[in-house]
Design a protein around this motif. Structure first.
Motif, PDB file in Angstrom:
ATOM      1  N   GLY A 286       0.418  -1.151  -0.160  1.00 38.78           N
ATOM      2  CA  GLY A 286      -0.179  -0.262  -0.236  1.00 38.78           C
ATOM      3  C   GLY A 286       1.035   1.474   0.152  1.00 38.78           C
ATOM      4  N   ASN A 287       0.457   2.279  -0.237  1.00 37.14           N
ATOM      5  CA  ASN A 287       1.116   3.603   0.208  1.00 37.14           C
ATOM      6  C   ASN A 287       0.462   4.637   0.977  1.00 37.14           C
ATOM      7  OD1 ASN A 287      -0.525   3.686  -3.025  1.00 37.14           O
ATOM      8  ND2 ASN A 287       2.071   3.655  -3.135  1.00 37.14           N
ATOM      9  N   ASP A 288       0.123   4.702   1.546  1.00 35.66           N
ATOM     10  CA  ASP A 288      -0.919   5.061   3.210  1.00 35.66           C
ATOM     11  C   ASP A 288      -1.578   4.350   3.877  1.00 35.66           C
ATOM     12  OD1 ASP A 288      -0.462   6.592   5.068  1.00 35.66           O
ATOM     13  OD2 ASP A 288      -2.374   8.548   3.625  1.00 35.66           O
ATOM     14  N   PHE A 289      -0.612   3.604   4.925  1.00 41.16           N
ATOM     15  CA  PHE A 289      -1.924   3.024   5.856  1.00 41.16           C
ATOM     16  C   PHE A 289      -1.673   3.735   7.355  1.00 41.16           C
ATOM     17  CE2 PHE A 289       1.353  -1.199   5.219  1.00 41.16           C
ATOM     18  CZ  PHE A 289       0.583  -1.934   3.628  1.00 41.16           C
ATOM     19  N   SER A 290      -1.758   4.964   7.128  1.00 36.28           N
ATOM     20  CA  SER A 290      -2.743   5.762   8.153  1.00 36.28           C
ATOM     21  C   SER A 290      -4.533   5.440   7.799  1.00 36.28           C
ATOM     22  CB  SER A 290      -2.152   6.842   7.982  1.00 36.28           C
ATOM     23  OG  SER A 290      -2.049   7.639   6.949  1.00 36.28           O
ATOM     24  N   THR A 291      -4.299   5.022   6.797  1.00 36.65           N
ATOM     25  CA  THR A 291      -5.531   5.179   6.400  1.00 36.65           C
ATOM     26  C   THR A 291      -6.923   4.151   6.533  1.00 36.65           C
ATOM     27  OG1 THR A 291      -5.445   4.029   4.180  1.00 36.65           O
ATOM     28  CG2 THR A 291      -5.699   7.344   4.521  1.00 36.65           C
ATOM     29  N   ILE A 292      -5.991   3.056   6.777  1.00 41.78           N
ATOM     30  CA  ILE A 292      -6.382   1.728   7.396  1.00 41.78           C
ATOM     31  C   ILE A 292      -6.948   1.969   9.055  1.00 41.78           C
ATOM     32  CG2 ILE A 292      -5.778  -0.998   7.385  1.00 41.78           C
ATOM     33  CD1 ILE A 292      -4.224  -0.029   5.200  1.00 41.78           C
ATOM     34  N   TYR A 293      -7.394   0.855   9.012  1.00 43.90           N
ATOM     35  CA  TYR A 293      -8.126   0.487  10.662  1.00 43.90           C
ATOM     36  C   TYR A 293      -7.088   0.349  11.638  1.00 43.90           C
ATOM     37  CZ  TYR A 293     -11.703  -1.280  14.544  1.00 43.90           C
ATOM     38  OH  TYR A 293     -11.853  -0.828  15.941  1.00 43.90           O
ATOM     39  N   ALA A 294      -7.149   0.682  12.988  1.00 46.21           N
ATOM     40  CA  ALA A 294      -5.853   0.527  13.350  1.00 46.21           C
ATOM     41  C   ALA A 294      -5.328  -0.120  14.647  1.00 46.21           C
ATOM     42  CB  ALA A 294      -6.044   1.831  14.568  1.00 46.21           C
ATOM     43  N   PRO A 295      -7.001  -1.053  14.541  1.00 47.51           N
ATOM     44  CA  PRO A 295      -6.094  -2.461  15.488  1.00 47.51           C
ATOM     45  C   PRO A 295      -5.973  -3.093  13.873  1.00 47.51           C
ATOM     46  CG  PRO A 295      -8.421  -1.703  15.878  1.00 47.51           C
ATOM     47  CD  PRO A 295      -8.068  -0.540  14.891  1.00 47.51           C
ATOM     48  N   LEU A 296      -6.383  -3.129  13.138  1.00 51.26           N
ATOM     49  CA  LEU A 296      -5.209  -4.298  11.738  1.00 51.26           C
ATOM     50  C   LEU A 296      -4.086  -3.974  11.697  1.00 51.26           C
ATOM     51  CD1 LEU A 296      -6.315  -6.206   9.667  1.00 51.26           C
ATOM     52  CD2 LEU A 296      -6.134  -4.246   8.175  1.00 51.26           C
ATOM     53  N   ILE A 297      -3.351  -3.025  12.073  1.00 48.08           N
ATOM     54  CA  ILE A 297      -1.451  -2.441  11.704  1.00 48.08           C
ATOM     55  C   ILE A 297      -1.259  -2.448  12.948  1.00 48.08           C
ATOM     56  CG2 ILE A 297      -2.684  -1.501   9.468  1.00 48.08           C
ATOM     57  CD1 ILE A 297      -2.100   1.629  10.891  1.00 48.08           C
ATOM     58  N   ARG A 298      -1.929  -3.138  14.009  1.00 50.58           N
ATOM     59  CA  ARG A 298      -0.741  -2.483  15.628  1.00 50.58           C
ATOM     60  C   ARG A 298      -0.189  -3.645  15.355  1.00 50.58           C
ATOM     61  NH1 ARG A 298      -1.893  -6.575  18.765  1.00 50.58           N
ATOM     62  NH2 ARG A 298      -4.191  -7.651  19.096  1.00 50.58           N
ATOM     63  N   ASP A 299       1.036  -3.602  16.321  1.00 45.71           N
ATOM     64  CA  ASP A 299       2.176  -4.733  16.518  1.00 45.71           C
ATOM     65  C   ASP A 299       1.673  -5.603  16.906  1.00 45.71           C
ATOM     66  OD1 ASP A 299       3.825  -2.584  15.639  1.00 45.71           O
ATOM     67  OD2 ASP A 299       4.511  -1.080  17.295  1.00 45.71           O
ATOM     68  N   GLY A 300       2.181  -6.856  16.204  1.00 45.81           N
ATOM     69  CA  GLY A 300       1.245  -8.382  17.141  1.00 45.81           C
ATOM     70  C   GLY A 300       0.705  -9.017  15.981  1.00 45.81           C
ATOM     71  N   ARG A 301       0.144  -7.984  15.099  1.00 47.48           N
ATOM     72  CA  ARG A 301      -0.395  -8.507  14.085  1.00 47.48           C
ATOM     73  C   ARG A 301      -0.182  -8.264  12.671  1.00 47.48           C
ATOM     74  NH1 ARG A 301      -6.375  -7.376  16.309  1.00 47.48           N
ATOM     75  NH2 ARG A 301      -6.947  -8.411  17.183  1.00 47.48           N
TER      76      ARG A 301
END
Length: 427
Positions: A286-301
């Motif tokens: 992707g180009n900008d992960f700040s637009t994705i739902y935060a719990p999905l991109i959290r550390d551990g996942r």
């Protein structure tokens, strides 16, 4: 149907020529119908048992296949409900359906797309040549894949998803595919366009199916595989006042559940204790992960990797791109320094732009644009296209193409027709 009853004895007044001693005659029933069969003639003993019909014959007295549960469903029903294949994807195959519908004119296996269904993975035979893989990129992707395959041996929490993000046109997908080819991986690849559907729940189910397909590659073929989703922020990202759909929420929830339970994946069937899915890594770009739902991109996942190629990476990648055109590495350095702060796809567009003049000359040689359709599509089977001679690449031609691309970029930034067409955009 008519029934006739004969008495046990004949009438008492009989002619004199009949003997005086008569034997009793048993009574019986005669069933008269338009379709009478020998089985329809039964004695009174059979009729007496008609009120107690016999139970259906069981396959075996010791078999539990026909045992009913509390809801009256047998084992075959539960087995079908737990099956992985929830769709009719076998086609007209012998042994699966009645052979009457299989036919011989297409062969016993007449499902014309069956081979396509079985080949859901992507191979990279088309990547011929010597390409450059950035060492940092290779180390990050290879390490993530190996860690997930060794997750059951490591006493640490391993993120299932690797998110590769960065600027547009920096070669994120292409570099990943080169690594897959080098490591002998057959991935299952999805795009952001498959993350939405007119039917609620379909994209989430598709992700689970693709994940299980990658797991089956590991189990059945003995090859490494993974699930790759390109441009995930284009399908799941929130931009301005865009509305999130139910499918967006289901896809996010599906990916979060896969990250937490990578070996228990259902596509709609009931759970079985023996239904264990092989863990396979997931790679998204992707180009900008700040637009994705935060719990999905959290550390551990998700493990995040920002890809910004250095000048050395760009020079090496572009040099391999121009190597077949006899462009030296020093000349590549000159081109890169002339057009700094450009993405990698810019230097690929330079080479493509240099073909424009030779293509125009080739069109004139075959008779102009009026004959273009007949030459390209209407020629005979054994007729070949006129010979096309590619241009001789030079640094001057590449620089000229680069300046042309820069003028177009600047023209778009200066004109901004979108604001002209939508004047109330700031209201």
């Amino acid at each position: 149907m008519a029934l006739f009853r004969l008495p046990y004895s004949f009438p008492s007044t009989l002619p004199s020529f009949f003997p005086k001693i008569l034997l009793p005659v048993p009574s019986f029933s005669i069933s008269c119908s338009s379709k009478s069969t020998p089985n329809q003639l039964k004695n009174n003993d059979d009729n007496s048992n008609s009120d107690n019909p016999k139970k259906p014959k069981r396959l075996s007295e010791q078999s539990s296949w026909e045992a009913k549960d509390s809801e009256g469903r047998d084992y075959l029903y539960r087995l079908g409900k737990e099956a992985d294949n929830m769709n009719i994807a076998v086609g007209a195959r012998a042994g699966v359906i009645d052979d009457l519908f299989t036919g011989n004119f297409l062969g016993k296996d007449s499902d014309i797309v069956f081979d396509y269904r079985q080949k859901a993975t992507r191979s990279f035979e088309y990547l011929q040549g010597d390409y450059y893989i950035a060492p940092v990129f290779l180390d990050k992707v290879a390490c993530h894949i190996v860690k997930n395959y060794l997750a059951h041996l490591l006493n640490v929490k391993i993120p299932l998803i690797l998110g590769v993000w960065g600027g547009k046109g920096q070669g994120k997908t292409f570099q990943t595919e080169l690594i897959f080819q080098a490591m002998g991986i057959e991935p299952v690849i999805m795009s952001a366009g498959e993350l939405e559907s007119d039917r609620a729940g379909e994209p989430g189910k598709l992700i689970r199916e693709r994940y299980r397909t990658a797991s089956q590659v590991v189990q059945n073929q003995g090859k490494m595989s993974c699930l790759m989703i390109n441009d995930i922020d284009a399908g799941l990202g929130r931009f301005g006042n865009t509305q999130m759909t139910v499918n967006n929420q289901i896809v996010v929830g599906t990916l979060m559940n896969l990250s937490d339970n990578p070996t228990r994946v259902s596509i709609g069937q009931d759970w079985r204790e023996s239904d264990i899915t092989n863990r396979v890594p997931i790679i998204v770009t992707g180009n900008d992960f700040s637009t994705i739902y935060a719990p999905l991109i959290r550390d551990g996942r998700m493990e995040k990797f920002y890809w910004q190629p250095t000048k050395e990476d760009i020079v090496n990648i572009v040099h391999r791109m121009y190597e077949k055109d006899d462009i030296s590495k020093d000349e590549v350095v000159t081109i890169v320094e002339t057009f700094p702060n450009q993405a990698l796809d810019f230097y690929g567009a330079l080479r493509s732009r240099t073909y424009d003049r030779s293509i125009s000359k080739w069109i004139e040689d075959i008779g102009g644009i009026e004959n273009l359709g007949n030459k390209l599509l209407g020629r005979k089977k054994n007729e070949e296209l006129p010979v096309y001679t590619p241009p001789q690449q030079t640094v001057e031609a590449l620089l000229e193409s680069g300046y042309s691309l820069l003028r177009e970029q600047q023209l778009i930034m200066d004109t901004k027709l979108s604001k002209e067409y939508m004047k109330n955009i700031d209201d």
